[in-house]
Structures are given as C-alpha cells and as structure tokens.
Write a protein that holds these residues in place. Structure first.
Motif, PDB file in Angstrom:
ATOM      1  N   ASP A   1       0.821  -1.208   0.000  1.00 52.32           N
ATOM      2  CA  ASP A   1       0.000   0.000   0.000  1.00 52.32           C
ATOM      3  C   ASP A   1       0.855   1.258   0.000  1.00 52.32           C
ATOM      4  O   ASP A   1       0.658   2.169  -0.821  1.00 52.32           O
ATOM      5  N   VAL A   2       1.842   1.327   0.898  1.00 56.21           N
ATOM      6  CA  VAL A   2       2.653   2.540   1.021  1.00 56.21           C
ATOM      7  C   VAL A   2       3.507   2.757  -0.224  1.00 56.21           C
ATOM      8  O   VAL A   2       3.622   3.879  -0.730  1.00 56.21           O
ATOM      9  N   LEU A   3       4.116   1.681  -0.743  1.00 58.66           N
ATOM     10  CA  LEU A   3       4.978   1.838  -1.906  1.00 58.66           C
ATOM     11  C   LEU A   3       4.205   2.284  -3.135  1.00 58.66           C
ATOM     12  O   LEU A   3       4.748   2.947  -4.019  1.00 58.66           O
ATOM     13  N   GLY A   4       2.928   1.962  -3.179  1.00 58.23           N
ATOM     14  CA  GLY A   4       2.095   2.419  -4.291  1.00 58.23           C
ATOM     15  C   GLY A   4       1.895   3.917  -4.303  1.00 58.23           C
ATOM     16  O   GLY A   4       1.523   4.499  -5.324  1.00 58.23           O
ATOM     17  N   ARG A   5       2.153   4.565  -3.152  1.00 56.83           N
ATOM     18  CA  ARG A   5       1.973   6.018  -3.045  1.00 56.83           C
ATOM     19  C   ARG A   5       3.301   6.750  -2.843  1.00 56.83           C
ATOM     20  O   ARG A   5       3.291   7.963  -2.671  1.00 56.83           O
ATOM     21  N   TYR A   6       4.421   6.031  -2.914  1.00 50.81           N
ATOM     22  CA  TYR A   6       5.689   6.645  -2.534  1.00 50.81           C
ATOM     23  C   TYR A   6       6.270   7.469  -3.680  1.00 50.81           C
ATOM     24  O   TYR A   6       6.103   7.140  -4.855  1.00 50.81           O
TER      25      TYR A   6
END
Length: 404
Positions: A319-324
């Motif tokens: 989830d986080v890497l998709g928005r990084y």
C-alpha cells in the motif's frame, strides 16, 4: 561521486560504460562491477583515466584531479573518500574555541545562510546517495566548525550556530553512513551530540544520538544501538514535539527488533503512532519534515518483516509503496527489499524474485552502501528457492553482486 555524475550526464548505465571502455581500449577486461567499485571509491581507475576521459567527453586533467582527491593526495585542495573526517577536523574537541579569536565577527545572517545550506543538504539526500554527497557534506561541516572556532559572536548567535552545527553533523553522519564510511559517520555524530548539548537543544541531541543508534543496530553493534536509542528518547524528554518523539520511538522499535525483542519493539511502534497523533501545537523542528504516518507505516512493515510476520508486512508495504515518491530511488529500493524478503518468508518466491529485480534495477546506479547491502540480503534469501525458475533467473543474472 564525481564519476557517477559524469556517467549519468551521458545517459549511460554502468554496464554500457564498461562496454565502451572495452571498445576504446581494445581490451575486454572492464566489467560493470569494476565501474561500480570506481564510483564507490573502493578502487581508482588508474590507467583507464584516458579512456574514461574519451568516453565521458571530459578533460583528462579533471579526472586526474578527481583521482588525486580520492587518493587523499596532500596537494589536493579538496578531501575525497580516502580522507577520514577525523583528519579533516581539529584534534581533541573540534568545537573548542581558539584561545585568541582573530576572525571576523558574525551575526545571525551568517547562521541563517548556514541553515539554508544544511536544509539543502537534507533535501539533496532525499534524491541522491551517500557516495554522491559525502564530499560536500564533510566540507560543509569542516567549514562550519572553522567558523565556530575562529569567529566572534554574541551568545545568541553562538547558540544558534551550535544548533546548525549539530544539525549539519547529523545529516553529514547520515550521508557518510550511507556511503559506508561508518567510522567517519560516528565521528560526525559525536560532533553533533556535543554541539546540540552545548546549545541546550535536547531534541536535537535525541535526533543525532538516535541516528547513531540506528547505525549501530545495522552494523553489528545491536545492543549498543538499543541502549543509545533509549538514551536518545530519554534525553529528548516527554516535552519534545510529537513528530520527533514518534521518530525516536521508531528508532527504539528498530533497535529492539535487531536484538529480537519482539514485544517491546511492537509496543514502541504503538507509542510512535500515538505520539504522532498527539494533537498539540508544539512546532516540530525543520529537520523532522519527512516524518509522517506513511514513514511510520514503513517502519512497522520493516519490523514485521524482521520478526518474520510477512502477512502483516506485505499489505502495508504494498500500500505505502504504491503512493511513494518515485524520485526517492534509494528509499524505494530499500523498502522494496523488505517487501522481497516478506514475500520469500510468505513462501511466495516468484513475487520475491520480481521485487528483487526491481530493487537491483533501482539501486544499480546508486552510490549507497545501504542499498548494496540490502541487495546482498535478498539474493542470499533467494538462494533458498534456487529450484524456482524466477528465483534461479535472478541469481543467474545478479548472483555476482554477492561477491562485491
């Protein structure tokens, strides 16, 4: 580093530059690994300098001067990777003022200018690696210490100057650690702790000491890391701004994870989130600009991965890497390396291999000791799945990195 910048300016990969050097020299002996060693400062190009000058369309004299810096040549005007920070700063206490000040009197304008450069170095570290920034960072710290020792100023200016030296020493230490220069980084952190304490800035003391704790935990001094991370949190005190308390608690969690104290580590993570949610109006210092809910979630996932809890780590990291931020290549490589390990621990070797390839692609041109070590970690983990075609292919293509 200088050579890395020249290569990137010509839009070449390390492998392409190696092939060009072989073609120019007629000798098939330069590999992508050798280019990587030159860029990290582990070796010098030597007889290859004329061919590099031709391939990179750069004056040979410039490359020879850069090589002199890297050798630590006494005649070279600027320090390079061969020079240690201890050699570049005064002996004993580098912050001790000279007995007789002969320099000019400075005011807050000088301090404000230094603060701007310090923050600029932080922002540069977001998108560049330690090997690229180590030289400029050391020069800035040396110059700031020189101003402190040789200038005259009133008490307010002196305290503000010490704060900036503390902040500069922290980011300098962080950069040197990323460049693999751990002894130099520890020396820089020591200067930062001394400066912050003299300035009476306990929150800054906590940041510098916590950064050193993080280095210890990742480099075989795990128990020292735990003790120092806890001391940093205690010194900062309960009245530190919520963002900084969250950061210090995250570092406590990480160091506890490295000594396999799972429950205390999990409690520290919970306290970090609670601190960040503290709705008060205490202003956070500029250096904590990057601390966010997203960054805490990444640390959560890293801790879960280290503690062999992939079912909790994978969804968080995905989830986080998709928005990084895509420009932060080093951080993307580091965080995806934990995702690769988490997939492997979840018995998903195909996904682990896919993430491993992404990590290697992202970190191939980075002069970062951290990403190089994480690459070795994931390759070693994939060796458990050598019979899986996807993992075998990654090991066949990149297994040589285990020897670097």
């Amino acid at each position: 580093m200088y050579l890395t910048r020249l290569r990137r300016r010509t839009s070449r990969s390390q492998r392409q530059l190696a092939a060009d050097l072989c073609a120019l020299s007629g000798v098939q002996s330069v590999t992508r690994n050798e280019i990587s060693r030159w860029e990290r400062g582990e070796r010098l190009p030597g007889v290859w300098l004329p061919f590099l000058a031709s391939a990179l369309k750069t004056p040979l004299a410039d490359l020879e001067q850069a090589a002199a810096y890297a050798r630590g040549d006494a005649l070279a005007p600027l320090p390079g990777p061969a020079a240690t920070l201890a050699e570049l700063l005064p002996p004993d206490d580098p912050l001790a003022p000279l007995t007789a000040r002969s320099g000019r009197r400075i005011g807050m304008t000088t301090v404000d200018s230094l603060a701007g450069r310090v923050h600029g170095l932080r922002l540069a570290d977001d998108v560049l690696s330690g090997g690229d920034l180590a030289g400029p960072a050391v020069r800035e710290l040396r110059a700031a210490v020189k101003i402190h020792r040789e200038s005259s100023y009133d008490d307010d200016t002196g305290r503000a100057l010490l704060v900036q030296i503390g902040e500069l020493a922290q980011i300098c230490g962080w950069i040197l650690s990323d460049a693999g220069r751990h002894a130099d980084a520890e020396h820089a952190y020591g200067i930062g702790i001394s400066a912050a304490r003299q300035a009476g800035d306990t929150t800054l003391v906590g940041n510098v000491a916590g950064s050193l704790a993080y280095q210890h935990a990742n480099n075989g001094r795990e128990r020292e890391g735990v003790d120092l991370a806890r001391a940093a949190l205690e010194e900062a005190g309960p009245d530190a701004p919520p963002k900084t308390r969250a950061l210090f608690l995250d570092r406590v969690a990480w160091t506890l994870t490295k000594v396999d104290e799972a429950q205390p580590a999990m409690r520290a993570l919970e306290e970090a989130h609670a601190a960040l949610s503290d709705a008060n109006d205490r202003a956070a210092p500029t250096w904590s600009y990057w601390v966010s809910r997203e960054e805490l979630e990444i640390m959560d996932a890293r801790v879960f991965t280290e503690l062999k809890r992939p079912l909790r780590a994978v969804p968080l990291l995905t989830d986080v890497l998709g928005r990084y931020e895509a420009t932060h290549a080093r951080e993307l490589a580091l965080y995806r390396s934990w995702l690769s390990i988490a997939y492997a621990d979840a018995n998903e070797p195909e996904a682990a291999a896919e993430e491993a390839r992404a990590v290697i692609e992202l970190s191939g041109d980075l002069a970062s000791d951290r990403t190089a070590e994480r690459t070795r970690v994931i390759l070693r983990r994939l060796q458990a799945y050598e019979d899986v075609p996807e993992a075998r292919a990654v090991l066949d293509d990149h297994g040589h990195l285990l020897l670097v």
